[in-house]
Scaffold this active site. Structure first.
Site, PDB file in Angstrom:
ATOM      1  N   SER A  71       0.728  -1.119  -0.022  1.00  0.00           N
ATOM      2  CA  SER A  71      -0.076  -0.010  -0.117  1.00  0.00           C
ATOM      3  C   SER A  71       0.813   1.212  -0.182  1.00  0.00           C
ATOM      4  O   SER A  71       2.057   1.494   0.352  1.00  0.00           O
ATOM      5  CB  SER A  71      -0.929   0.153   1.133  1.00  0.00           C
TER       6      SER A  71
HETATM    7  N1  SAH Z   1      -1.077  -3.888   3.792  1.00  0.00           N
HETATM    8  C1  SAH Z   1      -0.667  -4.827   2.640  1.00  0.00           C
HETATM    9  C2  SAH Z   1      -1.416  -4.878   1.596  1.00  0.00           C
HETATM   10  C3  SAH Z   1      -1.316  -5.922   0.472  1.00  0.00           C
HETATM   11  S1  SAH Z   1      -2.567  -5.910  -0.687  1.00  0.00           S
HETATM   12  C4  SAH Z   1       0.881  -4.065   2.291  1.00  0.00           C
HETATM   13  O1  SAH Z   1       1.061  -2.874   2.337  1.00  0.00           O
HETATM   14  O2  SAH Z   1       1.551  -4.903   1.646  1.00  0.00           O
HETATM   15  C5  SAH Z   1      -3.791  -6.772   0.118  1.00  0.00           C
HETATM   16  C6  SAH Z   1      -3.509  -8.027   0.305  1.00  0.00           C
HETATM   17  O3  SAH Z   1      -4.861  -8.964   0.999  1.00  0.00           O
HETATM   18  C7  SAH Z   1      -2.947  -9.263  -0.600  1.00  0.00           C
HETATM   19  O4  SAH Z   1      -1.851  -9.669  -0.158  1.00  0.00           O
HETATM   20  C8  SAH Z   1      -4.123 -10.379  -0.754  1.00  0.00           C
HETATM   21  O5  SAH Z   1      -3.569 -11.514  -1.167  1.00  0.00           O
HETATM   22  C9  SAH Z   1      -4.960 -10.169   0.737  1.00  0.00           C
HETATM   23  N2  SAH Z   1      -6.137 -10.736   0.614  1.00  0.00           N
HETATM   24  C10 SAH Z   1      -7.027 -10.476  -0.528  1.00  0.00           C
HETATM   25  N3  SAH Z   1      -8.063 -11.259   0.198  1.00  0.00           N
HETATM   26  C11 SAH Z   1      -7.786 -11.769   1.220  1.00  0.00           C
HETATM   27  C12 SAH Z   1      -8.586 -12.768   2.167  1.00  0.00           C
HETATM   28  N4  SAH Z   1      -9.797 -12.889   1.713  1.00  0.00           N
HETATM   29  N5  SAH Z   1      -7.946 -12.991   3.174  1.00  0.00           N
HETATM   30  C13 SAH Z   1      -6.807 -12.593   3.385  1.00  0.00           C
HETATM   31  N6  SAH Z   1      -6.131 -11.843   2.741  1.00  0.00           N
HETATM   32  C14 SAH Z   1      -6.732 -11.449   1.586  1.00  0.00           C
END
Ligand code: SAH
Length: 223
Positions: A71
């Site tokens: 993010s």
């Molecule tokens: N806070 C993280 C954001 C990553 S993007 C950062 O800054 O790196 C969002 C993440 O949510 C992804 O890694 C994706 O795989 C995860 N995600 C999507 N759907 C999900 C679910 N149902 N349960 C757990 N994680 C999920």
């Protein structure tokens, strides 16, 4: 990919870069000193592919593989401020849905007592774990699972933060908040509205913060 010599990448020049990033975010309206200190202290470059390291301290989202993104630092800081609230809430335990790179997790681990984090993509979770270990953060528990279900056995939580866009508010997450607890969640499809949903007994109060854009919170299937 991220190098094996993870520990050697944590220190050094990144300290100054982190401080400059914190200054940039302050200029963009982030005010909480605890959050700004955590940003200043965190080596964002270890959480992204090495080839993008030169962009690590820019205020932008970046690809981390598997179609996912780390993010934007502003939104990480903003959501972290919302977790602490205006009156500096004491957060004993927080649940994060969507570990991704682990960068937001690292910030949460510095501003709360205990972080639980759920990720549906095993390889991302594995990589995030290595980064968090390299930072010497030990107040984090991680689970490979479906965030729509929350983490029942560790509930209730003082706060829950969702770092992916949810088409609707997962009922399970509302049920896993303490009384007075807050769910911080982007709700919508292509673009989302960042919402704070506060529990008062069996009722929930909703505030809208701002428009945001996250990758989707995908139900079910784990990878
Ligand atoms: N806070 C993280 C954001 C990553 S993007 C950062 O800054 O790196 C969002 C993440 O949510 C992804 O890694 C994706 O795989 C995860 N995600 C999507 N759907 C999900 C679910 N149902 N349960 C757990 N994680 C999920």
């Amino acid at each position: 990919m991220i190098s094996n010599s993870m520990n050697s990448r944590v220190g050094g020049k990144s300290k100054r870069s982190g401080e400059l990033l914190a200054q940039k975010l302050q200029a963009e309206g982030i005010t909480n000193p605890i959050v700004l200190r955590a940003i200043a202290n965190s080596p964002r470059h270890i959480f992204i592919p090495e080839i993008l390291a030169h962009k690590a301290y820019d205020n932008t989202a970046l690809p981390i593989g598997q179609g996912q993104t780390i993010s934007q630092p502003y939104i990480v800081a903003k959501m972290s401020e919302l977790v602490l609230g205006e009156h500096g809430n004491k957060i004993n335990s927080i649940l994060e849905i969507g570990t991704g790179s682990g960068y937001q997790t690292s910030i949460l681990a510095q501003i709360t007592d205990k972080v639980y984090s759920v990720e549906r993509i095993k390889s991302l979770q594995f990589q995030a774990k290595r980064c968090l270990r390299a930072m010497d953060l030990h107040n984090i528990s991680m689970k490979h699972g479906d965030g729509w279900q929350g983490w029942v056995s560790k509930a209730p939580f003082d706060a829950i933060i969702v770092t992916a866009g949810a088409a609707s508010v997962p009922e399970a997450l509302l049920a896993q908040l303490v009384d007075g607890g807050r769910l911080i969640i982007p709700v919508g499809e292509e673009t989302q509205i960042l919402k704070i949903i506060t529990r008062h007994g069996d009722s929930y109060n909703e505030q809208q913060v701002e428009a945001v854009r996250f990758v989707p919170l995908i139900p079910g299937d784990l990878l």
